[in-house]
Write an enzyme that holds these catalytic residues in place. Structure first.
Site, short mmCIF file in Angstrom:
data_model
loop_
_atom_site.label_atom_id
_atom_site.label_comp_id
_atom_site.label_asym_id
_atom_site.label_seq_id
_atom_site.Cartn_x
_atom_site.Cartn_y
_atom_site.Cartn_z
N TYR A 1 -8.97 0.38 5.44
CA TYR A 1 -8.35 1.61 4.96
C TYR A 1 -9.45 2.63 4.66
O TYR A 1 -10.63 2.33 4.72
CB TYR A 1 -7.49 1.31 3.72
CG TYR A 1 -6.03 1.03 4.03
CD1 TYR A 1 -5.67 0.08 4.98
CD2 TYR A 1 -5.01 1.74 3.41
CE1 TYR A 1 -4.33 -0.17 5.28
CE2 TYR A 1 -3.66 1.50 3.70
CZ TYR A 1 -3.32 0.55 4.63
OH TYR A 1 -2.01 0.33 4.92
N ALA B 1 0.86 -1.18 0.00
CA ALA B 1 0.00 0.00 0.00
C ALA B 1 0.90 1.23 0.00
O ALA B 1 1.67 1.45 0.93
CB ALA B 1 -0.90 -0.01 1.23
C1 LIG Z 1 3.55 -8.40 6.11
C2 LIG Z 1 2.20 -8.17 5.48
C3 LIG Z 1 1.87 -6.90 5.01
C4 LIG Z 1 0.64 -6.67 4.37
N1 LIG Z 1 0.38 -5.44 3.82
C5 LIG Z 1 -0.71 -5.29 3.02
C6 LIG Z 1 -0.88 -4.12 2.22
O1 LIG Z 1 -0.03 -3.22 2.18
N2 LIG Z 1 -2.01 -4.03 1.47
C7 LIG Z 1 -2.96 -5.03 1.43
O2 LIG Z 1 -3.96 -4.89 0.73
N3 LIG Z 1 -2.80 -6.16 2.15
C8 LIG Z 1 -1.69 -6.32 2.91
N4 LIG Z 1 -1.48 -7.51 3.56
C9 LIG Z 1 -2.46 -8.59 3.37
C10 LIG Z 1 -2.02 -9.52 2.23
O3 LIG Z 1 -1.93 -8.84 0.99
C11 LIG Z 1 -3.00 -10.72 2.08
O4 LIG Z 1 -4.25 -10.21 1.72
C12 LIG Z 1 -3.10 -11.51 3.38
O5 LIG Z 1 -1.83 -11.72 3.97
C13 LIG Z 1 -3.74 -12.89 3.12
O6 LIG Z 1 -2.99 -13.62 2.17
P1 LIG Z 1 -1.97 -14.82 2.59
O7 LIG Z 1 -2.77 -15.82 3.38
O8 LIG Z 1 -1.48 -15.37 1.27
O9 LIG Z 1 -0.87 -14.21 3.41
C14 LIG Z 1 -0.28 -7.74 4.24
C15 LIG Z 1 0.04 -9.00 4.75
C16 LIG Z 1 1.26 -9.24 5.34
C17 LIG Z 1 1.60 -10.63 5.82
#
Ligand SMILES: Cc1cc2nc3c(=O)[nH]c(=O)nc-3n(C[C@H](O)[C@H](O)[C@H](O)COP(=O)(O)O)c2cc1C
Length: 381
Positions: A185, A60
């Site tokens: 957000y 983001a």
């Molecule tokens: C370290 C970290 C930072 C994240 N920052 C964002 C972000 O900047 N924007 C966003 O939409 N989601 C963010 N997320 C959420 C991820 O994009 C994703 O939607 C969430 O981790 C679920 O997916 P996963 O099970 O593959 O980790 C973040 C997740 C993690 C682990």
């Protein structure tokens, strides 16, 4: 009957053709100073492009300094931010992937310390900001600051920040913009009646609560070239509708609202909806498990006909391939699994018995397009 798609089939959005259906999900790195890209971001994004993901999305990236979640977020509020992002984009393109930037404003969630510290508001003396802004003056949790309610002219200024950041994203070379309207957000704060109790044209009815997002999408579309795609990430639900309890304040943003919103986004020029959930209520009961958000993507895709991405606890190649083959999504976004293994797409191709090109540096000249026999690639093929 047309061929069913699969994880390694190309995917076209406007003029951008992704080489496969795998995207690096946006992830805040809390590592920028004054919003500027540094070597960490280049390596974080670049290694997932080397690993074969077809679309690399930045974290983001804030459209204004006070729109950052933490003082370490990336930003795009000045021309000075362009060259660092451009360097990342160029490297991503050299790997054959498309580059996308997630643009966001954290609203009432902003000025927070990175997650490796305890959740706390960062005071101005430590690089946080004086004032937190949101649709209405409710804190996200007791560990967050109480925001000040935005005036209509301030809403217009933020929308203008998104427009300007879009122009800078284009100058940085990005192929895709993803607007962050999920996870509590600012846009999500406007959408959900739990965080938006405004009495003006930006609050109250569904049409008023979606106005901020739709107006911004139209502003972005007016300056983002016609041939380039626009994605919006939404939280399909605040989850209160599923936990079986009566909530006196109401059930917040619900799946039926998402099903109404998505066609409006499409009509405003959005090409794909990235379907996540939650993030606007501090402690909802969420049944987190393998692919727990994919049903939301499937329902939205089925009922609206709009292309979707699915994200959340997708870890195995078979699970990701299944989501595409069964029409539950057009794109699969991985976050933590791609942190564990930046080369997941290359490994997924091996497991699914699909040939994908490797970076040329990993190809032995004598083998032509065949991958080099690196130690970790020695297993049975
Ligand atoms: C370290 C970290 C930072 C994240 N920052 C964002 C972000 O900047 N924007 C966003 O939409 N989601 C963010 N997320 C959420 C991820 O994009 C994703 O939607 C969430 O981790 C679920 O997916 P996963 O099970 O593959 O980790 C973040 C997740 C993690 C682990």
């Amino acid at each position: 009957m047309s061929h069913p798609s699969h994880l390694f089939a190309p995917f076209a959005m406007r003029s951008v053709v992704l080489p496969n259906r795998i995207a690096l999900s946006p992830m805040c790195q809390y590592s920028a100073v004054d919003g500027m890209v540094n070597d960490w971001h280049l390596v974080h994004l670049g290694s997932r492009a080397v690993g074969g993901a077809g679309l690399i999305l930045t974290e983001a990236t804030a459209v204004s300094p006070e729109g950052r979640l933490s003082p370490g977020d990336l930003g795009l509020w000045s021309d000075d931010h362009i060259s660092g992002l451009e360097r990342c984009v160029n490297f991503i393109h050299q790997q054959g992937a498309a580059a996308g930037i997630q643009l966001g404003h954290a609203g009432r969630k902003s000025s927070i310390a990175p997650p490796w510290e305890q959740t706390r508001v960062v005071p101005a003396a430590e690089g946080g900001w004086e004032e937190i802004l949101a649709p209405s003056a409710f804190a996200f949790s007791e560990r967050h600051a109480v925001p000040r309610s935005l005036s209509v002219s301030e809403i217009g200024r933020i929308q203008d920040d998104f427009r300007t950041a879009t122009e800078r994203a284009y100058r940085s070379g990005f192929d895709v913009i993803e607007l962050h309207a999920a996870h509590g957000y600012l846009f999500h704060q406007f959408l959900s009646p739990l965080s938006n109790t405004r009495g003006d044209e930006y609050g109250g009815t569904f049409d008023n609560r979606v106005r901020m997002l739709l107006e911004t999408v139209r502003l972005i579309r007016a300056v983002w070239p016609e041939h380039l795609p626009l994605i919006v990430r939404i939280s399909a639900t605040d989850w209160l509708e599923y936990d079986g309890h009566a909530h006196p304040e109401g059930l917040g943003w619900m799946m039926q609202d998402s099903l109404r919103l998505v066609p409006l986004l499409r009509d405003a020029g959005v090409d794909l909806v990235d379907v996540s959930s939650g993030g606007n209520v501090a402690q909802p009961a969420i049944p987190v498990g393998a692919g727990y958000q994919t049903a939301f993507s499937a329902q939205i895709r089925e009922q609206t006909g709009v292309a979707t991405g699915t994200v959340g606890m997708i870890t195995s190649p078979q699970q990701a391939d299944h989501a595409i083959r069964t029409g539950q999504a057009d794109l699969v976004l991985l976050a933590r699994e791609l942190l564990r293994n930046p080369y997941w797409p290359i490994e997924a191709a091996r497991q699914l018995k699909v040939e994908v090109p490797w970076p040329v540096q990993y190809v032995r000249a004598a083998d032509g397009r065949k991958p080099a026999r690196l130690p970790w690639a020695l297993g049975p093929r």
